[in-house]
Design a protein around this motif. Structure first.
Motif, mmCIF file in Angstrom:
data_model
loop_
_atom_site.group_PDB
_atom_site.id
_atom_site.type_symbol
_atom_site.label_atom_id
_atom_site.label_comp_id
_atom_site.label_asym_id
_atom_site.label_seq_id
_atom_site.Cartn_x
_atom_site.Cartn_y
_atom_site.Cartn_z
ATOM 1 N N LEU A 63 0.811 -1.229 0.000
ATOM 2 C CA LEU A 63 0.000 0.000 0.000
ATOM 3 C C LEU A 63 0.838 1.270 0.000
ATOM 4 C CD1 LEU A 63 -2.854 -1.048 2.438
ATOM 5 C CD2 LEU A 63 -3.179 -0.256 0.098
ATOM 6 N N SER A 64 2.133 1.131 0.164
ATOM 7 C CA SER A 64 2.993 2.317 0.192
ATOM 8 C C SER A 64 2.861 3.115 -1.103
ATOM 9 C CB SER A 64 4.455 1.894 0.387
ATOM 10 O OG SER A 64 5.315 3.015 0.343
ATOM 11 N N GLY A 65 2.514 4.386 -0.974
ATOM 12 C CA GLY A 65 2.375 5.248 -2.140
ATOM 13 C C GLY A 65 1.001 5.219 -2.783
ATOM 14 N N TRP A 66 0.108 4.394 -2.256
ATOM 15 C CA TRP A 66 -1.245 4.307 -2.805
ATOM 16 C C TRP A 66 -2.200 5.195 -2.011
ATOM 17 C CZ3 TRP A 66 -3.046 1.399 -6.974
ATOM 18 C CH2 TRP A 66 -2.111 0.550 -7.577
ATOM 19 N N SER A 67 -3.195 5.735 -2.706
ATOM 20 C CA SER A 67 -4.268 6.484 -2.059
ATOM 21 C C SER A 67 -5.571 5.717 -2.229
ATOM 22 C CB SER A 67 -4.411 7.865 -2.703
ATOM 23 O OG SER A 67 -4.849 7.743 -4.058
ATOM 24 N N GLN A 68 -6.592 6.165 -1.542
ATOM 25 C CA GLN A 68 -7.898 5.518 -1.683
ATOM 26 C C GLN A 68 -8.379 5.607 -3.122
ATOM 27 O OE1 GLN A 68 -10.807 6.932 1.120
ATOM 28 N NE2 GLN A 68 -12.485 5.803 0.192
ATOM 29 N N GLU A 69 -8.126 6.760 -3.760
ATOM 30 C CA GLU A 69 -8.592 6.956 -5.133
ATOM 31 C C GLU A 69 -7.833 6.043 -6.116
ATOM 32 O OE1 GLU A 69 -7.750 9.366 -3.034
ATOM 33 O OE2 GLU A 69 -9.780 10.129 -2.612
ATOM 34 N N SER A 70 -6.503 5.989 -5.973
ATOM 35 C CA SER A 70 -5.731 5.182 -6.916
ATOM 36 C C SER A 70 -6.012 3.691 -6.731
ATOM 37 C CB SER A 70 -4.233 5.463 -6.761
ATOM 38 O OG SER A 70 -3.779 5.158 -5.455
ATOM 39 N N LEU A 71 -6.249 3.265 -5.486
ATOM 40 C CA LEU A 71 -6.564 1.861 -5.247
ATOM 41 C C LEU A 71 -7.932 1.511 -5.846
ATOM 42 C CD1 LEU A 71 -5.815 -0.836 -4.006
ATOM 43 C CD2 LEU A 71 -6.767 -0.052 -1.828
ATOM 44 N N GLY A 72 -8.895 2.412 -5.663
ATOM 45 C CA GLY A 72 -10.217 2.181 -6.250
ATOM 46 C C GLY A 72 -10.152 2.122 -7.758
ATOM 47 N N ARG A 73 -9.339 3.000 -8.357
ATOM 48 C CA ARG A 73 -9.191 3.022 -9.811
ATOM 49 C C ARG A 73 -8.544 1.710 -10.296
ATOM 50 N NH1 ARG A 73 -7.849 8.086 -10.144
ATOM 51 N NH2 ARG A 73 -5.680 7.705 -9.602
#
Length: 315
Positions: A267-277
């Protein structure tokens, strides 16, 4: 005795265990095999009847999910009046509801029947436990990273995973390392798939595209490759935002401690938006490689791009 469920390796071992116990009690055990789908009337009575010298009998019946009417009728009659000294083991994979009346009778305890359930092993944590148990039973050590790689290489077939464990136990002297697993099974589709997914999730775009093309060139199937992305992204989504200790979170989610730790590192460097995308891109790619698109390779490349760059495709 009813051995039920689709997990064949577990069923085989359960039936072999019954045979070994009976043979240990009396080496003169007589073993007979019957195919319930191609049954000749009267066979069950013949093979369970006492022999001249009174040896114990074990009757293994396969294909109960495809049993004939004659077998079903005679098995129900036998259950009402089982023969002394005979053990009858019925194998039903659960592939159909054929023989349900017989199964229900055994499960109700009629005739002293018992059931050994062999349900499908679906969770990675259960496959990990299974493989670890194989090495533990042989008093052999395998490195955690090697065990993860081995389970990843055979994530869709427990029987093949068991065979791979036994091969390593037989062939390798000393501890089993990740390098040894890679040497034996590095060419497996699932291993290549997780290599591509790991590289993309780490944000190494160029390396991920190169790994994807190498995997495809070696014959990897797009479907399990997308499944590898889905498994990784699903684990990341499950642990995202949680501050629970790894052990407590793993217990609550049905995961292993190392799986939680790995997902948190991913998850390092990931945001909620980028993970959802990324999850949406994975769902789209899954549909496309299963027939919704004429170009599964492009679908994979687009997925790798969205995951590795953590941005919308073409942005």
């Amino acid at each position: 005795m009813l051995v039920s469920g689709p997990e064949e390796i577990c069923a085989e071992r359960a039936i072999a265990g019954v045979r070994d116990i009976l043979r240990a009690e009396d080496p003169s055990l007589e073993v007979s095999d019957i195919d319930a789908s191609d049954y000749t009337s009267g066979t069950l009575l013949v093979v369970t009847s006492p022999s001249l010298f009174g040896e114990p009998r074990l009757v293994r019946v396969s294909g109960v999910e495809r049993c004939s009417d004659a077998f079903l009728s005679e098995a129900l009659s036998y259950l009402a009046a089982p023969q002394e000294g005979a053990t009858v083991v019925l194998r039903h994979t659960g592939a159909s509801v054929r023989g349900k009346k017989l199964l229900d009778a055994i499960r109700s305890g009629t005739g002293g029947g018992v059931e050994i359930a062999c349900p499908a092993v679906k969770r990675d944590s259960d496959r990990y436990d299974f493989a670890a148990g194989e090495f533990g039973a042989a008093s052999r050590r395998i490195a955690p990273a090697a065990l993860r790689a081995l389970v990843g290489a055979f994530s869709d077939d427990l029987t093949e995973l068991a065979a791979a464990c036994q091969q390593l136990i037989a062939d390798v002297d000393g501890d089993v390392t990740e390098q040894i697993v890679d040497r034996y099974y590095g060419g497996r589709v699932e291993t290549s798939a997780f290599t591509v997914a790991d590289t993309a999730i780490a944000g190494r775009y160029g390396e991920a595209l190169l790994a994807l093309r190498q995997a495809l060139a070696s014959g990897s199937d797009p479907v399990p490759m997308v499944a590898a992305f889905a498994a990784k992204l699903r684990s990341m989504a499950r642990v995202a935002g949680s501050r629970e200790p790894a052990a407590a979170l793993a217990s609550r989610l049905g995961m292993k401690d190392w799986q939680v730790d790995r997902a948190r590192r991913d998850l390092s460097g990931w945001s909620q938006e980028s993970l959802g995308r990324a999850i949406q891109a994975c769902a789209r790619a899954d549909a496309e490689v299963k027939g919704a698109s004429r170009d599964p390779v492009f679908a994979l490349e687009r997925l790798v791009t969205v995951v590795a760059t953590r941005a919308p495709f073409g942005a």
